[in-house]
Write a protein that holds these residues in place. Structure first.
Motif, short mmCIF file in Angstrom:
data_model
loop_
_atom_site.label_atom_id
_atom_site.label_comp_id
_atom_site.label_asym_id
_atom_site.label_seq_id
_atom_site.Cartn_x
_atom_site.Cartn_y
_atom_site.Cartn_z
N ASN A 133 0.85 -1.19 0.00
CA ASN A 133 0.00 0.00 0.00
C ASN A 133 0.89 1.24 0.00
N GLU A 134 0.80 2.03 -1.06
CA GLU A 134 1.71 3.16 -1.22
C GLU A 134 1.56 4.20 -0.11
N ILE A 135 0.33 4.49 0.28
CA ILE A 135 0.12 5.50 1.33
C ILE A 135 0.72 5.03 2.65
N THR B 28 3.84 6.64 4.67
CA THR B 28 3.64 7.06 6.06
C THR B 28 4.78 6.55 6.94
N VAL B 29 5.09 5.26 6.81
CA VAL B 29 6.21 4.69 7.58
C VAL B 29 7.51 5.42 7.24
N LEU B 30 7.72 5.67 5.96
CA LEU B 30 8.95 6.36 5.53
C LEU B 30 9.05 7.75 6.14
N SER B 31 7.95 8.50 6.11
CA SER B 31 7.98 9.87 6.65
C SER B 31 8.21 9.87 8.15
N PHE C 137 9.87 -0.64 -0.42
CA PHE C 137 9.49 -1.56 -1.49
C PHE C 137 8.01 -1.95 -1.40
N SER C 138 7.44 -2.22 -2.57
CA SER C 138 6.03 -2.61 -2.63
C SER C 138 5.83 -4.12 -2.59
N ASP C 139 6.93 -4.89 -2.69
CA ASP C 139 6.80 -6.34 -2.60
C ASP C 139 8.07 -6.96 -2.03
N SER C 140 7.93 -8.16 -1.53
CA SER C 140 9.02 -8.84 -0.82
C SER C 140 10.18 -9.20 -1.74
N PHE D 96 4.61 -5.18 17.07
CA PHE D 96 3.50 -5.48 16.17
C PHE D 96 2.53 -4.31 16.25
N ILE D 97 2.35 -3.60 15.15
CA ILE D 97 1.52 -2.40 15.13
C ILE D 97 0.31 -2.64 14.22
N VAL D 98 -0.86 -2.31 14.72
CA VAL D 98 -2.08 -2.44 13.93
C VAL D 98 -2.38 -1.10 13.25
N LYS D 99 -2.61 -1.15 11.93
CA LYS D 99 -2.96 0.06 11.18
C LYS D 99 -4.35 0.54 11.59
N PRO D 100 -4.63 1.84 11.43
CA PRO D 100 -3.79 2.87 10.82
C PRO D 100 -2.64 3.30 11.74
#
Length: 234
Positions: free
Chosen positions: A12-14, A18-21, A35-38, A98-102
């Motif tokens: 998921n790009e958003i 978010t994690v990157l920022s 990355f978008s995939d493993s 272990f973090i649950v989104k959002p």
């Protein structure tokens, strides 16, 4: 502390951005890639040393859980997912958090602190050992023995094979899992309220649905499987 090489994997790009920022706000994280995939992530893992994985779980192709199984040599894995039902399985893979989104920044900040604590303890592991005696804990640090009064300990926090011992004045670490520590007679006043936390009964001020509040207004999360441990206070 030296910078920690980190990668982010989320389809998921958003969520990925978010994690990157959030990660960029902490100088300790050196982001090697997002990355978008493993499969793409594996190419970087094979070519560069990686300290931290920030992983989604439900992804097309190789899932986050399957990726972690392939790269268990990486010291710290943080799962960030919309699927809380994977929590138990993920911790069997030496998951640090272990973090649950959002994902919210204050929750990520807690994780960043845990990561720093974990690597600091990992680097000092050979310097620490704990011994239990009477109403105090003695922690050996180098050639010195530090005495901690048991009744002053607010809570214990697990970081894989280590445990943080938190008092109002300072935090200490021991090379022992929280499970083993809680089996000691000296720690019978502690209640396990979460896979990663145990608190002293006398410091509990309030119990909410998902957390308890200690006398110093500190919030500690309550895990679903540990709620029965608090029934005697309700």
């Amino acid at each position: 502390m030296e910078k920690l090489n980190s990668i982010i994997v989320d389809d998921n790009e958003i969520d990925r951005l978010t994690v990157l920022s959030f990660a960029k706000r902490f100088p300790v994280f050196n982001i090697l890639g997002s990355f978008s995939d493993s499969d793409e992530a594996l190419k970087t893992i094979e070519s560069d040393p990686v300290d931290i994985l920030f992983l989604d779980i439900d992804m097309p192709g190789l899932s986050g859980v399957e990726l972690r199984k392939k790269v268990k040599h990486i010291p710290a894995c943080i799962f960030i997912t919309s699927h809380p039902e994977f929590a138990v399985e993920s911790f069997e893979l030496e998951t640090l958090d272990f973090i649950v989104k959002p994902l919210k920044f204050d929750r990520f900040e807690q994780t960043a602190r845990r990561i720093e604590d974990f690597f600091e303890m990992r680097n000092k592991a050979s310097l620490f050992e704990s011994s239990i005696g009477g109403d105090v804990i003695y922690i050996k640090e180098g050639h010195e023995q530090i005495k901690i009064k048991l009744h002053e300990i607010l809570y214990l926090e697990a970081l894989k094979d280590y445990t943080l011992i938190v008092t109002p004045q300072k935090r200490y670490c021991v090379l022992s899992s929280i499970g083993l520590l809680l089996k000691e007679i000296s720690f019978q006043s502690f209640i396990r309220v979460h896979r990663s936390f145990a608190v002293q009964k006398q410091f509990i001020n309030k119990i909410n649905t998902h957390e308890i509040i200690l006398n110093n207004n500190l919030a500690i999360p309550v895990g679903r499987s540990f709620k029965d441990n608090l029934k005697f206070l309700l």
